[in-house]
Design an enzyme around this catalytic site. Structure first.
Site, PDB file in Angstrom:
ATOM      1  N   PHE A 124      -5.318  -1.974  -3.802  1.00  0.00           N
ATOM      2  CA  PHE A 124      -5.046  -1.656  -2.509  1.00  0.00           C
ATOM      3  C   PHE A 124      -5.867   0.154  -2.952  1.00  0.00           C
ATOM      4  CE2 PHE A 124      -3.343   1.630   0.256  1.00  0.00           C
ATOM      5  CZ  PHE A 124      -2.263   0.390   0.612  1.00  0.00           C
ATOM      6  N   ASP A 194       0.500   0.617 -10.520  1.00  0.00           N
ATOM      7  CA  ASP A 194       0.754   1.459  -9.615  1.00  0.00           C
ATOM      8  C   ASP A 194       1.793   0.888  -9.331  1.00  0.00           C
ATOM      9  OD1 ASP A 194       1.598   1.961  -6.865  1.00  0.00           O
ATOM     10  OD2 ASP A 194      -0.126   1.759  -6.464  1.00  0.00           O
ATOM     11  N   TYR A 219       8.891   5.569  -0.421  1.00  0.00           N
ATOM     12  CA  TYR A 219       8.923   4.675   1.612  1.00  0.00           C
ATOM     13  C   TYR A 219       8.942   2.675   1.282  1.00  0.00           C
ATOM     14  CZ  TYR A 219       3.780   4.782   2.007  1.00  0.00           C
ATOM     15  OH  TYR A 219       2.686   4.599   1.506  1.00  0.00           O
ATOM     16  N   LYS A 220       8.822   1.914   0.451  1.00  0.00           N
ATOM     17  CA  LYS A 220       8.955   0.741   0.392  1.00  0.00           C
ATOM     18  C   LYS A 220       9.915   0.807   0.412  1.00  0.00           C
ATOM     19  CE  LYS A 220       3.674   0.219   0.080  1.00  0.00           C
ATOM     20  NZ  LYS A 220       3.578  -0.190   1.213  1.00  0.00           N
ATOM     21  N   ARG A 368       2.381 -10.723   6.491  1.00  0.00           N
ATOM     22  CA  ARG A 368       3.033 -10.566   4.755  1.00  0.00           C
ATOM     23  C   ARG A 368       4.687 -10.363   5.089  1.00  0.00           C
ATOM     24  NH1 ARG A 368       1.525  -5.532   2.247  1.00  0.00           N
ATOM     25  NH2 ARG A 368       2.553  -4.692   3.888  1.00  0.00           N
TER      26      ARG A 368
END
Lengths: 409, 409
Positions: A124, A194, A219-220, A368
């Site tokens: 990322f 991560d 927050y995911k 996605r």
């Protein structure tokens, strides 16, 4: 597979009751919980209590009376079982990027005799940017980027720290955490994982695997709210040796003594920096309460079931529509998402959103779909596959309105 | 001065309407708004809208449709007039400690030929800890601490950056920003001001004074909520030369290109790091909307009036009770607080809180009273002085219950 079969799977789903704990708008099939989880009712209630009662009535007293000061540890404790670590070894504070900066800087100082920080080319972007910045600032190590599948073999005695996203944000491919951690330790390297796309998505057992360091996102899959704070984990054996480079007053052994000299707190508290962001932590705390009683096995089973259901549309009715499945089909080698490559991914994504199926687009050509077992039904995924098929077969994605570039997250 | 006179002052107060914009519990006289500002009704409404509408219904789409992505700039714009700077030169992001770390690290890299970072011995602890960490990490400069009144004369050609809190958190004494900034520039040094106790408390004119760098706190006089994010300012002339050491994806020129190479955004956006903390930013944005139409002159006049009213109690009925006024009486040399030294400050503070007057205690012997013109009435301050006098004269502060040590913030 018929829609009735999906309905039957829902009826037999041991997690079926959890959807009612979320506020999900009617008419929306939300396959973007890997980017921003939806609103848990408990988070909404926690924020309201925090604003009206704790801040509004309690005022400054709530630092003690509502335990605001303990929120980073309280949230960490709630998270610990999802990570497979002891309750006291996690804290929630700051953003994922900042936590990566803190842990990586500290780890490189400890490993100053080694010359390389190893990461993956497609990691990322913020992880790459931070790793680049930290290695440049320390000037002892250089950042080396290798392909996803070449990480394990690239670990050698020069490596100070391996920095990896456990689950790849674009493809959903999952690294073999056990093998890479073991290989790193065999070479004397530390590993920093991560877990942005792992926590709440796949079973984790960090302590048993001897993972050194981990960070992740609130927050995911954890549904803590937009921009929710991040968590960090340091293995107990490393906690005394690693020092937060951003030494702020909340990381002090006795913050309220207002001492002019910094003395790091013992254990994990030294990873705090400034005053905790109370509203966001209370929201995340509420969101984490939803996970009570959720078994890792039930999650993994349903994640695999949702994946297979969507993959059946890709392999079947969508087989000749130009999609390439990017996500590994072996459940042990992927996260809880399904990614497709398509030359027209952007307008297709826009057409899906227009018809109530919210997935997301990643540059340059990736669609996605987040498969989040807590609140998604099998029938939602069936409907999404059906909708995508209709959009492709009708050519509705070709409408000019879906071809305008937009800013996306 | 009689209570009737205080009532008359309130009737003539041009700011009297602003109190109704806050939720302040009945029976509480809140003199701790310099530590945590009370709840603005607009902040409560903004958080509710953000949770229920934007997160709950808008989901991921709200990054664009509700403009979440612009919140750091939107909040900065609202703040800019309180700081006396252009709208585009402020961002709200992360914590005060982290913003100090970012700006100081960047400034020291720019000034690498100079050997000293100058600060004040009694600066707020987190500022000292961060400055110590940054100088140690860079290894080019050493941190020098001098007494409050000796700062200006200690600035010389060896100084890279002067790091100061504009208003002292314990005493309320205010540095001469103009003189120190000028002296620093004469010597080729940069100045970084911590405005935690200044923004919303005293008139600021950073651009006109040529201030280089500033940071500050969102939850004190700005009433943004517990742990609200912090603001930072970089003078336009320095914006291209300074680089965020914590380079995260939101500081990238094009975050949503997901480019593997970092390219800093132009202007102030490079000071962002991770995903913005939306709930906290929306709360602060609501809180900042309250300041619309508030004149700096009216604020300064009322702040001085509240101070004089409380000081009259200290000089009069409390004259023989062992208090020492720590805050300068000249309004130009202080912030918007009144601090008293007393050997029994802790139990006196506890007794005041017990009787509904919330001030705070700072180690080892300081009572602090925040004088916040937006929502405090003259009659509140009169009542507080009266209550303190009764507590002292009756000896009620001597009750054993007020002598138990507690954790305070």
């Amino acid at each position: 597979m018929s829609r009735d079969h999906a309905v039957a799977l829902d009826a037999a789903d041991p997690l079926r009751a959890y959807r009612a704990r979320f506020s999900i708008p009617d008419g929306v099939i939300y396959l973007d919980g890997n980017s921003l989880g939806p609103l848990p009712l408990a988070a909404k209630a926690a924020v309201q209590t925090c604003v009206e009662e704790e801040w509004g009535r309690g005022l400054i007293r709530s630092w003690n009376s509502a335990g605001w000061v303990d929120l980073p540890a309280r949230c960490g404790e709630r998270l610990s079982s999802l990570l497979g670590v002891a309750a006291q070894d996690v804290r929630v504070v700051d953003s994922t990027s900042i936590n990566l900066y803190k842990l990586l800087t500290a780890a490189l100082r400890l490993q100053s005799g080694r010359s390389t920080v190893l990461t993956e080319t497609g990691n990322f972007p913020t992880d790459l940017y931070i790793a680049e910045a930290v290695t440049k600032a320390g000037a002892q190590q250089a950042l080396r980027r290798v392909a996803f599948e070449s990480v394990a073999e690239a670990i050698d005695e020069t490596v100070a720290v391996v920095v990896l996203s456990h689950v790849h944000y674009r493809t959903g491919a999952r690294h073999d955490m056990e093998a890479i951690t073991r290989r790193a330790h065999d070479c004397g390297a530390l590993v920093l994982w991560d877990l942005a796309h792992s926590a709440g998505a796949v079973p984790l057992d960090l302590a048993a695997l001897g993972v050194d360091l981990a960070i992740g996102c609130g927050y995911k899959f954890l549904n803590g709210g937009p921009g929710a704070p991040s968590f960090l984990y340091v293995a107990p054996a490393l906690q005394a040796a690693l020092h937060n480079p951003i030494q702020g007053w909340f990381g002090h052994a006795r913050p309220f003594d207002f001492d002019g000299q910094y003395e790091p707190a013992t254990g994990m508290d030294r990873w705090q920096v400034g005053t905790p962001g109370v509203l966001a932590l209370r929201s995340l705390e509420g969101a984490l309460s939803v996970w009570e009683g959720v078994s890792a096995t039930a999650l993994a089973t349903k994640s695999a079931g949702l994946f297979d259901l969507l993959a059946a549309w890709v392999d079947g009715p969508l087989a000749n529509e130009g999609f390439e499945l990017l996500t590994p089909t072996d459940p042990a080698r992927r996260g809880s998402q399904l990614s497709l490559r398509h030359a027209q991914a952007w307008p297709i994504c826009q057409a899906l959103i227009h018809e109530g199926v919210i997935g997301d687009f990643r540059q340059p050509d990736i669609l996605r779909f987040g498969l989040t077992p807590l609140y998604l039904r099998y029938v939602d995924v069936w409907d999404a596959g059906n909708r995508l098929t209709q959009i492709m077969q009708s050519g509705r994605w070709q409408a000019p309105r879906f071809h305008q570039p937009q800013r996306v997250t």
